[in-house]
Write an enzyme that holds these catalytic residues in place. Structure first.
Site, PDB file in Angstrom:
ATOM      1  CE  LYS A 136      -3.764  -2.461   2.273  1.00 46.11           C
ATOM      2  NZ  LYS A 136      -4.691  -2.582   3.414  1.00 46.11           N
ATOM      3  CE  LYS A 168      -3.662 -10.330   0.196  1.00 47.59           C
ATOM      4  NZ  LYS A 168      -3.794  -8.875   0.012  1.00 47.59           N
TER       5      LYS A 168
END
Lengths: 280, 280, 280, 280, 280, 280
Positions: A136, A168
């Site tokens: 991020k 994920k």
């Protein structure tokens, strides 16, 4: 990893930043300041923090005039107090005035990251947890941002999508379950990469461990939820906590025994460290 | 100015961001998700704020697969609540999973700027003051950052050193005083530019006005210090306040009568707006 | 990893190759062939091999004229015989004649890598060993070369110096021994990376294992030297053989029990697969 | 032509190769080797061959650290024996370890080309034939590959489609015959270019000569087929043989009297010359 | 040669020109014109001339908005009168207003070259001479400038230093005379290139011819000086006149019998053709 | 503004120009001139004019060989006579011969602009008018062209569409009139920009002044038409004349009292200043 600041990579970023700010020229300086006027300046911290980005600032002035002398007063990674001088500059006034803002923009952003990181690192000291960044980051500054995390005492998570496997929930679902996803990744990824898998409960922990996962990611869980899972996993895999980590909850999460705590805010919400360039 | 998002400029930034994050490929997705699997996703706000950057996010997915459909649910500049859906995506799962982080990094940073800006703009509503940004932007994102300020209802200050004249204390000193600096700038700069001059006291105000300055910059003064200066200047020049502007003091400074209030923190210390991409 | 062929990355390489060969223009074709003349062509194998690079060839013609239809007859990775048609083209004659050589240069080099790889992979079938590439690629084509290795049934080793840790003799010496080097790398590298260490004898094997190495590299050893080391290591680490691997000795080395066999010649000494473009 | 290695062009290729391999940084070296540690190294030939690419290797290390001293021991184009040292390096260990693979990748590929070329050149010594390359080079390395051919004693054919006229069968057919194609090319191409035409039999030879062709290309013919054609042509045009030229048949083809023999394999199927960098 | 306008090459030049003029955005248009307002426009000649650059202008608008319709009314190379419409545009007003100046800058410069060239070509009609350009082009526009010369009916000389051999006085002197220089060039250059040599008198003509020069360059000579030299050379070589060629003297020089007349002013001193874009 | 020649920006333009002309290498020089041969040269004016571009020429040779000494004999902006030496070069013959044409192409174009500008500036001396350029520059050379205008004593108009507001007839019409257009621009543009408005008659003058326009543009009017308008405006706004300005009419237009006269021909129709490089 501490990303060494490759000169080629650094210069690309610095030249782009100068092109963005200086463009066709610094009209005000060219109009008002004699081209051969000399100046001395210092960069001063107006708030306490950890300094990162001195080599970047040095290259900013170098590109405007290789003859400018940029002399750091503190080392990269130094903790400074408000009022402390961090670097001195000597040279023609033109490049110093023209480069001031770009140099400070880099230094303030990177020092902001390092300062933020250092606070998290200090909070978990004495635990087994290492603080890492995430992906991020502000677009275009990934390598520098991750460098600043290291300067602040943190560690790096993966650089991007190309240098690690992190399965994920959506990947697992698409692959037909965690076991299938891990098997496919193992067959596909270079043998130099560990396989990290996001798990949400004990059943998934067991499925991932059985499939040979190396690292288990516990996303958006509380310290209370994390502790029994980590204990259950024991030495069978590394554990990483992520999601919603703050200075308030990081101590408890570290105390829950995870190996890695990844903190998006280190790089996505960075209060710049307040710095100023003063000319004599 | 509201910077229109030129496609060429946008694509350069987007392609660089994708190269930075995706590099040689998204190993996890390639390994685990069938290449033709389809997905539907939505981008959801996890906090209230102003949305900026939808066209940027759209191009991120477009570059990974032109067939991905990116359908905004709210308009650029919309105020959203936590939980509100801001866009929907339809297409192959690969580009959606691979582009998720880059798209969110842009959206979160730009929406963070717009949200921050909107708060300042709301605070000064009813006064004559316009809120502007500064050159304190994260290197490489100047044009997008200034675009986001506009989306948030703010105005833009100069883009860089090349499109405006701003005579600060050091320039004036080097030129032999404010009067000489203004005269040189007037002789040098395109006639389309106004001349802005930093002034510190009434004497400098008078000197700058006499020299023909168009805008007077009052840096690091309190509302109390600003008010009499602004009243003294009257309609003879525009006035700009800058330095240390916060949500706490901006109302008082606006009430002091300045025309422009420039706020570095709009772009240098941006808390990302919390957004999330959810796959069905 | 199978590197997915990102369109942006692919187009950069293709555009550079076209600029290199076509430059200011294909004089001969422009002079002699009417600009609207149409052509049909086929790409034919003149030797048996594994085809890799069809998407690259497709983009070559696309950049010269998006209207050219490039229709693969066999799939990427297909084993073809001499004389077999691998693709058909329909469109204006100009882009087909102009793009012929660049398209074939890509296809022949990448198919050469895939073909070479497939032979090694076939030889070790039935053993535990996976064949991988190395960083010994022709500068500028790393990602495509590693893609072709995957097409040929091989696996990828690290992409570069930035995505894996491989401690060679010189690193260990500089760090003060294998144990120190592993410890430093563990402290420094992202937790997603395994640590690979070059070992030359049993003592170094033990030192590396004790330090927590995940993969042991056995460089320039014969199958006879490798076998006892691999047996000694057992399940405590992965093992990789490298150095001087040929089609003659790879079977014996695989039989010695290593997990990975890395072969520089897959990419550094590539006999092009003989292909030809025929116009009707 | 011997392509001089323009520094700008060379640096573009070298910087791209470093970006490809080093990327965000050499993790292993940064983690394990003290940043100021010094090293001495030598590059040693592990097989006999012709060395090409020393200036390229020099720039690789220069870009990592201008202070590294790269001292060639043999000249560019030298014939070396296995075991012979070709260059010595002195400087910090970091740039030497980090640049090793990229430098060797260039040196091994270019020396492979030079070595291969030199064998062909030696075989035709005493005949009138000059050995040339073709456009069958690995994409992105055309200029360096053609430079290496010269280093190996060969000559260059055209650089690309933009610097010469070569009318092949398809061009002639599209133009309505060889005579029409030559006339169009003569009217179109700069007067500095000769016109080369592919001919398949005596009738086409006569048509091409009558049309004013300067060079006749005999593609995929045997020495027996070539000899009478060349004799028939005499001094009326230069003759070039191409297609399927090997070390086995090149002597006979040269003896058949052609002026130029172009050999695709010089650059499309290059066995790397085995070189090694040894640290003391 | 008529350089075909490769789309990749064209787009690079067009995107750079747009970046230069539009930069962060067309403030005036964005501020004053509704984003969806439509417009119709025409490009009109305000002086007589030859039109070149229509495909370039088309790409300018395409890059701003692919939906703009650019409809040429006359063909590339058409001779137009003052007042004649050369193209019509339909689409949103924004891209038409924003692209107007860049499109006209290309069209006016290239049409200026074509117009200038056409005058020279007309003057020498009926002689054997072809009018060519030189390397005296405005930096960055070489390929387009040479394209415009072709559109105007002229021919191209070499593109640059890399695609032809032209031995001038200084080269010959450095090589030890014309004979030595020609021999070296013959040994060095690709066999596809002719050798052109500058000669100043009959002795040098003989030396160059004896050495095998293909083209003789007569620089800065009058028609009277040229005629006997050209007659003396006869069919033994092509002849080129250059230096100080004007519309006044070109007829006499052509009548002197040279094959090529190269005119620097075609591209280095170009009066733009006056064109205008009119919105309805 | 006098655009300072930023080294980064300058080097980008210079490197592109060298790539365009030298490409893979200067065949003639490499073939004929010994690589270590030294040379002395001078650049001589063959016509009278104002010299601009010496720093550009210096960088051309620097990029080919940093050891070439480029010694200006006259200053940037000097008025020279035909026959006057403007710079001397010392160094290897290769870079001097190879860089000659590129260096002269820059110098001749920029000196042509400066010379042309200086004539206009001299003509209006003693009036209040300043001569400015326009956006009618050759694509890719905007910053250098505008720099040359300054060297010639002129002033710069806006750099592009991004750094000034100029409301033309079409903008006003689209906005619903001059008043609306000025209001929108004022609300949109940075406060550092003046608003310039094209006006065609007294009514529009009044409307623009009432709306707060800072500069009024009088396009394509005669001196006779301009004078009463300028007198009517008085000190209420700056006035600019443009359109069809020539050396013949500029004196009358300046005498009519305008503040700015913008001349497209300064940069769009530039006769190169005749310069020559002579080797000893």
């Amino acid at each position: 990893m501490t990303l060494p600041l490759s000169l080629d990579l650094l210069d690309r970023v610095v030249q782009e930043a100068l092109a963005e700010d200086v463009g066709a020229g610094d009209i005000t300086t060219v109009a008002t300041v004699p081209v051969e006027a000399h100046a001395e300046a210092q960069i001063v911290a107006k708030a306490a923090g950890i300094i990162a980005g001195l080599p970047v600032a040095q290259r900013v002035f170098y590109h405007l005039d290789p003859a400018v002398e940029f002399r750091p007063v503190v080392g990269e990674g130094a903790a400074v107090r408000a009022g402390e001088t961090i670097a001195r500059l000597f040279g023609r006034a033109h490049p110093i005035l023209t480069g001031e803002r770009v140099a400070l923009n880099f230094l303030q952003h990177l020092s902001g990251i390092a300062t933020h990181t250092a606070r998290f690192v200090a909070l978990v000291q004495g635990t087994r947890a290492r603080i890492t960044d995430t992906r991020k980051t502000v677009p275009g500054l990934r390598v520098l941002a991750k460098y600043a995390v290291r300067v602040g005492g943190g560690h790096n998570h993966r650089l991007g999508l190309y240098d690690a496997v992190l399965i994920k929930e959506n990947h697992a679902a698409a692959a037909g379950g965690i076991a299938a996803a891990v098997a496919r990744a193992r067959g596909f990824a270079p043998h130099t990469m560990r396989i990290e898998v996001e798990v949400r409960d004990m059943r998934e922990v067991e499925e991932a461990l059985a499939a040979g996962a190396d690292i288990l990611l516990l996303d958006n869980l509380t310290a209370e939820q994390i502790r029994p899972i980590v204990e259950h996993i024991g030495a069978r895999a590394l554990t990483e906590a992520s999601g919603g980590i703050t200075e308030e909850n990081v101590v408890a999460i570290a105390a829950a025994g995870v190996d890695i705590i990844s903190v998006g805010a280190l790089t996505h919400s960075v209060p710049a460290l307040d710095l100023s360039l003063l000319l004599r």
